[in-house]
Design an enzyme around this catalytic site. Structure first.
Site, PDB file in Angstrom:
ATOM      1  N   HIS A 365      -7.523  -7.424   5.021  1.00  0.00           N
ATOM      2  CA  HIS A 365      -7.878  -7.203   3.618  1.00  0.00           C
ATOM      3  C   HIS A 365      -6.754  -7.483   2.634  1.00  0.00           C
ATOM      4  O   HIS A 365      -6.944  -7.300   1.423  1.00  0.00           O
ATOM      5  CB  HIS A 365      -8.354  -5.762   3.409  1.00  0.00           C
ATOM      6  CG  HIS A 365      -9.728  -5.500   3.930  1.00  0.00           C
ATOM      7  ND1 HIS A 365     -10.862  -5.802   3.216  1.00  0.00           N
ATOM      8  CD2 HIS A 365     -10.157  -4.987   5.103  1.00  0.00           C
ATOM      9  CE1 HIS A 365     -11.933  -5.470   3.919  1.00  0.00           C
ATOM     10  NE2 HIS A 365     -11.528  -4.976   5.081  1.00  0.00           N
ATOM     11  N   LYS A 556     -10.551  -1.837 -12.227  1.00  0.00           N
ATOM     12  CA  LYS A 556     -10.143  -1.993 -10.823  1.00  0.00           C
ATOM     13  C   LYS A 556      -8.903  -1.135 -10.632  1.00  0.00           C
ATOM     14  O   LYS A 556      -8.376  -0.576 -11.597  1.00  0.00           O
ATOM     15  CB  LYS A 556      -9.850  -3.457 -10.491  1.00  0.00           C
ATOM     16  CG  LYS A 556      -8.916  -4.141 -11.488  1.00  0.00           C
ATOM     17  CD  LYS A 556      -8.751  -5.629 -11.186  1.00  0.00           C
ATOM     18  CE  LYS A 556      -9.939  -6.419 -11.663  1.00  0.00           C
ATOM     19  NZ  LYS A 556     -10.721  -6.980 -10.573  1.00  0.00           N
ATOM     20  N   ARG A 557      -8.432  -1.021  -9.409  1.00  0.00           N
ATOM     21  CA  ARG A 557      -7.210  -0.254  -9.179  1.00  0.00           C
ATOM     22  C   ARG A 557      -6.065  -0.848 -10.000  1.00  0.00           C
ATOM     23  O   ARG A 557      -5.996  -2.059 -10.200  1.00  0.00           O
ATOM     24  CB  ARG A 557      -6.863  -0.274  -7.690  1.00  0.00           C
ATOM     25  CG  ARG A 557      -7.890   0.441  -6.824  1.00  0.00           C
ATOM     26  CD  ARG A 557      -7.843  -0.014  -5.389  1.00  0.00           C
ATOM     27  NE  ARG A 557      -8.105  -1.451  -5.278  1.00  0.00           N
ATOM     28  CZ  ARG A 557      -7.981  -2.141  -4.159  1.00  0.00           C
ATOM     29  NH1 ARG A 557      -7.609  -1.550  -3.055  1.00  0.00           N
ATOM     30  NH2 ARG A 557      -8.234  -3.433  -4.143  1.00  0.00           N
ATOM     31  N   LYS A 562      -2.874  -7.389  -9.845  1.00  0.00           N
ATOM     32  CA  LYS A 562      -4.150  -7.564 -10.560  1.00  0.00           C
ATOM     33  C   LYS A 562      -3.917  -7.908 -12.032  1.00  0.00           C
ATOM     34  O   LYS A 562      -4.835  -8.266 -12.753  1.00  0.00           O
ATOM     35  CB  LYS A 562      -5.008  -6.309 -10.418  1.00  0.00           C
ATOM     36  CG  LYS A 562      -5.484  -6.097  -8.977  1.00  0.00           C
ATOM     37  CD  LYS A 562      -6.310  -4.836  -8.833  1.00  0.00           C
ATOM     38  CE  LYS A 562      -6.730  -4.583  -7.388  1.00  0.00           C
ATOM     39  NZ  LYS A 562      -7.743  -5.519  -6.900  1.00  0.00           N
ATOM     40  N   THR A 664     -14.729  -7.315  -5.135  1.00  0.00           N
ATOM     41  CA  THR A 664     -16.186  -7.160  -5.169  1.00  0.00           C
ATOM     42  C   THR A 664     -16.655  -6.768  -6.569  1.00  0.00           C
ATOM     43  O   THR A 664     -17.813  -6.983  -6.910  1.00  0.00           O
ATOM     44  CB  THR A 664     -16.677  -6.112  -4.155  1.00  0.00           C
ATOM     45  OG1 THR A 664     -15.988  -4.883  -4.362  1.00  0.00           O
ATOM     46  CG2 THR A 664     -16.473  -6.590  -2.734  1.00  0.00           C
ATOM     47  N   LYS A 668     -20.135  -7.730  -8.840  1.00  0.00           N
ATOM     48  CA  LYS A 668     -20.992  -6.761  -9.528  1.00  0.00           C
ATOM     49  C   LYS A 668     -21.218  -7.193 -10.978  1.00  0.00           C
ATOM     50  O   LYS A 668     -22.334  -7.118 -11.500  1.00  0.00           O
ATOM     51  CB  LYS A 668     -20.367  -5.364  -9.460  1.00  0.00           C
ATOM     52  CG  LYS A 668     -20.318  -4.800  -8.049  1.00  0.00           C
ATOM     53  CD  LYS A 668     -19.339  -3.639  -7.922  1.00  0.00           C
ATOM     54  CE  LYS A 668     -19.107  -3.310  -6.453  1.00  0.00           C
ATOM     55  NZ  LYS A 668     -18.004  -2.346  -6.246  1.00  0.00           N
TER      56      LYS A 668
END
Length: 829
Positions: A365, A556-557, A562, A664, A668
């Site tokens: 992952h 998101k985290r 990111k 993911t 969505k």
């Protein structure tokens, strides 16, 4: 008295949510009242919202139980291959509404609860809300919650602008969805020593902790199948330190007992960061050891209700059992299965190893090096001495094979070894997973390619047949039908509701891209969702936003890779542009950033502080008005995602190319009609491929550009010197413009971006700004909605149904089926 149904309600009942038949409603109402009666505290006349929730949850659970039992009967009678997905964390989301959708009970439940006379205070009806939302369960751990009376942390920013970790006592009021199974309690061993005797190898003088299973039903979509998620809770055995207790050491005995049960009390809430603590290793082995004993018991006993062994040979084990390792956290399953087969079941090594490899498969992952687990040898030697011996043996036999293929290549042997010798001696758990599995997969095509080309290049060259890709997916039941019923319905009106269980049917929507009625319906649903979310923010966050602005969302985290910071730089740039030319046309924009930072991750917490600080300045500037707002969404979790995802216009997926395994959230947003601005990273690549790049907002470096920059060297100051708008933004951060009372507050962020930015934020700044200008011009309208429809229509690939079918066929060796198990009241086959 039943309420009158509008034509819309009738359509909604028939296509998406299931029929609210008179018998269904009557039975549900009767059961609901019965459960409510037994839920109420004695002599209390007024029911609380929690009473109503528990009554409804138990009513719905009644419909699950018969299907759950019948599913288990089916498995025992048909004896199919069983798939075991080993994970130390599950992001479940709330269960009640999801269960109603999957059982087709939602309309009947709505109608039944509407008809029940509710005991309530003056001022209206209670709203039935599910409170026991789960937030990443590990065993029976929550983000920090434990079982029963234990506490944990629930990172939120309920005391803005800093993230504050609060206790999340998620089982304080019980959990109506789980069932304790003490009859299947299992001993798990720690510490001790290894005894090599004439009767074989034995692990002796161990400390024993009991693993108590808790089962949660997981219903399929209207197929009467109810599978099981089994979680484990640690319990000290009754005889634990009984000798100390008998001689008066009562306090120490109780303290030791609590220490033993700490294993399932709290989750390490790190994200993409390995923390090599003994308690974490205990948690990983505890979960694995209990699960493997459970798997072997079930393999040996195939008759329903029987616990007596009927299989004594393990030859068929890989044909009846598949174990999927979700990342390296359950990697100890490999040496544990070897220990059981060799030491307990007395198989020879070669036979045991063949069984283990054919049974296990590994999903990777992350490619971030700090996230890969490398356990110190001295810790394994103390806690799991027999497993360390087995790992050494696995490594020696593996390196002998590598040496045979690449004789004399000592560098390759060093790189591929399970044992890292430099510095503190460690075991590389990803290497253990690769060697001990028959398939290794990444979770998006670009991610799987990176694994083969870089991170696991040596292993790919050695055994290329082992490597596969399985692009992630999301369930359309939760992420469309449940969270966006309006959109689900207008889709069903055009193409029917088969898409709910086969998302590829969405391609039929391409025929409606130019249909004015459909364009109008999709745009109307989006606006309704935005109005609803704006009202929610005003109620829960006391923040007023412009529902006619572009909702620009990054949830998101919180993590440097990111690149929430790139988003922040863009917002400050927009602010500066409006201040400079306040009379220029500007498409109104509300930027929302949400997510949690790991409690020990300083930079992530500073990013949250920066977002709130920027918002404080922009949102209170009268020159800006409602043209630009910046909101930090506190306590981001699945239930909040279900509200914000349907309302978003723009989805931010802006990680540095080559760092996001898949994502993911991006899927969505696509399914719910948000357009994506993103780099060619993770699943973005395949999403753009499906929808057409002209229907995406793609910017920035590709993986090969990042690799080239790594070779040449990245110098942030070059961009700072060359780009005036970037220089202005950084000077504002440095001078304390957004933190006037603490001018030095953001010095760590500035220093990182200027001198030590692994994720190259400045390198993509210009491209990001230009791409954002394309987002804002031309203003979204019909052409925007046409792009939205094309995105929705081409999101079928990203269903978890497709993903799981591919795992089944290509890794687990089973054929997926649409077979429907007979309902509890139907005659059995």
């Amino acid at each position: 008295m039943s309420r009158p149904l509008s034509d819309y309600d009738k359509r909604k009942q028939i296509s998406v949510r299931g029929l609210a038949g008179v018998e269904n409603v009557s039975d549900l109402k009767k059961n609901f009242n019965r459960h409510l009666h037994f839920t109420l505290v004695k002599d209390r006349n007024v029911a609380t919202p929690r009473d109503y929730y528990f009554a409804l949850a138990h009513t719905v659970r009644d419909h699950l139980v018969g299907r759950w039992i019948r599913t288990q009967q089916y498995y025992y009678e048909k004896d199919p291959k069983r798939i075991y997905y080993l994970s130390l964390e599950f992001y479940m989301g709330r269960t009640l509404q999801n269960t109603m959708v999957n059982l087709g009970l939602q309309n009947a439940c709505d109608e039944a609860t509407y008809q029940v006379p509710q005991r309530q205070p003056a001022g209206g009806r209670w709203e039935i809300r599910e409170e026991n939302g789960w937030n990443g369960v590990l065993g029976r751990w929550d983000w920090g919650g434990g079982d029963g009376e234990q506490d944990g942390t629930n990172p939120s920013s309920s005391c803005p602008p800093w993230q504050v970790e609060e206790a999340d006592d998620w089982l304080r009021y019980g959990n109506p969805w789980e069932k304790a199974r003490p009859e299947y309690m299992i001993p798990v061993h720690f510490y001790g020593r290894v005894d090599h005797g004439p009767d074989g190898t034995k692990w002796v003088d161990t400390q024993v902790i009991l693993a108590l299973p808790y089962d949660t039903p997981v219903p399929g979509y209207r197929n009467n199948t109810v599978n099981t998620m089994r979680l484990w809770s640690a319990r000290a055995p009754n005889e634990f330190n009984l000798k100390d207790f008998n001689v008066g050491g009562y306090i120490q005995a109780v303290l030791d007992r609590n220490l033993a049960e700490n294993i399932s009390r709290v989750l390490y809430p790190n994200d993409n960061f390995f923390e090599g603590k003994e308690l974490r290793l205990k948690q990983e082995y505890f979960t694995v050891a209990a699960t493997l004993q459970d798997i072997i018991r079930r393999f040996k006993s195939s008759k329903f209700g029987s616990r007596d062994p009927v299989r004594t040979s393990f030859d068929a084990f890989p044909d009846k059992v598949a174990i999927q390792l979700n990342d390296t956290h359950p990697s100890l399953a490999i040496p544990e299965l070897m220990r059981v087969l060799v030491d307990t079941e007395k198989l020879d090594w070669e036979k045991a190893w063949d069984i283990t490899v054919r049974t296990c498969a590994y999903t990777n992952h992350t490619v971030l090096p700090e996230a890969l687990e490398r356990w110190p040898v001295n810790l394994l030697e103390t806690l799991l001495p027999r497993h360390l011996e087995i790992i050494y043996e696995i490594n020696q036999r593996f390196l002998d094979k590598v040496n045979a293929m690449f004789p004399g290549d000592l560098d390759r042997l060093r790189r591929m070894s399970l044992v890292e010798e430099s510095g503190i001696k460690r075991i590389n758990m990803a290497h253990l997973c690769i060697v001990g599995s028959h398939v290794i997969n990444g979770v998006a095509r670009i991610h799987s390619d990176i694994l083969k080309k870089t991170v696991f290049k040596d292993f790919y060259e050695f055994e290329p047949h082992k490597f596969q890709n399985k692009t992630n997916g999301i369930t359309p039941r939760r992420w469309l039908v449940l969270c966006n019923p309006g959109l689900a319905e207008v889709i069903a009106e055009r193409i029917g509701d088969e898409y709910i269980s086969d998302l590829d049917h969405l391609k039929k929507l391409l025929a409606f891209v130019d249909d004015e009625g459909f364009i109008r319906d999709v745009a109307k649903i989006k606006q309704e969702n935005k109005l609803k979310f704006a009202a929610y923010l005003e109620k829960e966050y006391k923040v007023k936003i412009n529902p006619n602005s572009l909702f620009d969302v990054q949830v998101k985290r919180i993590h440097e890779y990111k690149r929430q910071l790139l988003n922040c730089l863009h917002v400050i740039t927009l602010y500066n542009r409006i201040k400079k030319e306040p009379n220029q046309h500007f498409v109104p924009r509300t930027v929302m950033i949400g997510g949690k930072a790991a409690p020990g991750y300083h930079m992530a917490k500073m990013i949250i502080k920066l977002v709130t600080a920027i918002g404080d300045v922009i949102n209170n500037d009268p020159v800006i008005g409602d043209r630009l707002k910046m909101i930090f969404l506190e306590n981001y979790r699945v239930s909040l995602a279900e509200k914000v995802v349907p309302a978003a216009d723009l989805s931010e997926q802006i990680s540095t190319a080559g760092t996001e395994a898949s994502g993911t959230g991006n899927m969505k947003f696509m399914l719910n009609g948000a357009l994506t601005i993103g780099t060619m990273d993770g699943a973005n690549v395949e999403m753009a491929e499906e929808a057409g790049e002209e229907n995406f907002f793609i910017f920035g470096m590709r993986v090969e550009d990042v690799e080239e920059m790594d070779r040449k060297g990245y110098c942030a100051k070059d961009y700072y010197d060359r780009i005036p708008e970037l220089r202005q933004v950084m000077d504002q951060l440095s001078s304390g413009f957004f933190s006037p009372k603490q001018p030095e507050l953001f010095k760590d962020i500035v220093n990182m971006l200027m001198n030590n930015d692994r994720f190259k934020v400045f390198a993509d700044y210009e491209a990001y700004l230009k791409c954002q200008e394309n987002v804002s011009w031309p203003p979204w309208g019909t052409e925007w909605t046409k792009k939205v429809i094309k995105n929705i229509a081409t999101s079928g690939k990203f269903s978890s149904d497709r993903t799981i079918s591919q795992y089944a066929r290509e890794i687990w060796g089973v054929e997926p089926t649409h077979h429907k198990i007979p309902a509890p009241d139907d005659p059995r086959e």
